[in-house]
Enzyme design. Structure first.
Site, PDB file in Angstrom:
ATOM      1  NE  ARG A  88      -3.173  -0.313   3.265  1.00 53.28           N
ATOM      2  CZ  ARG A  88      -3.979   0.249   4.143  1.00 53.28           C
ATOM      3  NH1 ARG A  88      -5.113   0.465   3.674  1.00 53.28           N
ATOM      4  NH2 ARG A  88      -3.717   0.294   5.627  1.00 53.28           N
ATOM      5  CG  ASP A  89       3.564   4.559   1.373  1.00 58.16           C
ATOM      6  OD1 ASP A  89       3.307   5.228   0.295  1.00 58.16           O
ATOM      7  OD2 ASP A  89       4.283   4.754   2.516  1.00 58.16           O
ATOM      8  CB  VAL A  90       4.707   0.331  -4.055  1.00 58.65           C
ATOM      9  CG1 VAL A  90       6.012   0.394  -5.081  1.00 58.65           C
ATOM     10  CG2 VAL A  90       4.651  -1.080  -3.178  1.00 58.65           C
ATOM     11  CG  ASN A  94       8.573   3.319   1.630  1.00 62.00           C
ATOM     12  OD1 ASN A  94       9.187   3.739   2.345  1.00 62.00           O
ATOM     13  ND2 ASN A  94       7.251   3.482   1.292  1.00 62.00           N
TER      14      ASN A  94
END
Length: 270
Positions: A88-90, A94
């Site tokens: 959910r936070d690519v 990150n």
């Protein structure tokens, strides 16, 4: 919130510690007995940099380097998705490129495992410019594995186009940004081959049905490359890009008609 985030990362990381994704995740050290650990996480140190740091320094990656990073990222996302985990936070911040050549996926603090309550799954998470358009719909479509693939597509687009975003900077809940088709990366970087344009544009397509369904499908496209190129994406019709097009056309016609009427009343002989 910080404690919940820490516990979530530890739980997910522990479950993946011995799986195939483990080499692409930084190791999380358990605190020694008696040490306070409610407000911090202790990770291993890996020499290298995040892709966001490379973009900030205006480092230009070659097409071959971007392909290598894309293949590693797609592979680790496939490992996670097969175990029911959605990151959910690519994004470049990150994704860490180690000096050892291994690309590592960071920050599982907002990841989903499929065991969360429905209310938690429906909450928005991640960075707005990397969130797939349907999550801004009303009602929103919850994040799933394809959300990670869209975010990876945005990341690849940035790496190939000198840091540009396919739809520009997106403000949360700003659905209007997705009413146009993105420009091909090769328009910003002539070194990008046409077949790679097709892969990236498919990954960041406005319509979910036009995107890759699984990380394995994206990985296969990246590995085949020019040997088995994807068909170029078609242009989205204007009416589909702008749902309010009919109202805008009616307004424009009304303005023209009123201008003609005023001109006739003031200047034409009666």
């Amino acid at each position: 919130h910080r404690v919940d985030r820490r516990q979530r990362q530890m739980c997910i990381r522990d479950s993946l510690q011995t799986g195939p994704a483990a080499p692409h995740l930084v190791k999380l050290h358990a605190p020694r007995v008696g040490e306070p650990s409610a407000h911090y996480l202790l990770y291993e140190w890996v020499e290298g940099h995040t892709l966001e740091q490379a973009l900030a320094r205006r480092e230009v990656a070659s097409v071959e380097q971007v392909l290598a990073m894309g293949r590693q990222a797609a592979r680790v996302l496939g490992f996670l998705h097969r175990q029911g985990v959605v990151h959910r936070d690519v994004k470049p911040a990150n994704l860490h490129q180690g000096r050892d050549g291994v690309l590592r996926l960071l920050d599982l603090g907002v990841a989903l495992t499929g065991r969360e309550p429905e209310a938690v799954r429906a909450l928005h998470a991640g960075t707005a410019s990397y969130v797939n358009p349907e999550q801004w719909d009303d009602p929103p479509v919850p994040a799933d594995a394809r959300s990670d693939l869209f975010a990876l597509g945005v990341t690849l687009y940035r790496l190939l186009s000198g840091g540009r975003l396919p739809y520009g900077e997106v403000i949360p809940y700003q659905r209007g940004r997705y009413w146009r088709d993105p420009i091909a990366p090769s328009r910003h970087n002539p070194q990008v081959p046409i077949w790679l344009d097709a892969i990236v544009l498919k990954a960041v397509s406005r319509r979910v049905d036009d995107r890759f369904e699984t990380a394995e499908e994206l990985l296969l496209a990246l590995e085949r490359g020019a040997a088995r190129p994807l068909p170029p994406p078609g242009q989205t019709p204007l009416a589909a890009r702008d749902p309010a097009l009919g109202w805008k056309a009616a307004l424009a016609a009304s303005v023209v008609l009123n201008v003609l009427l005023v001109y006739w009343m003031l200047f034409l002989p009666r």
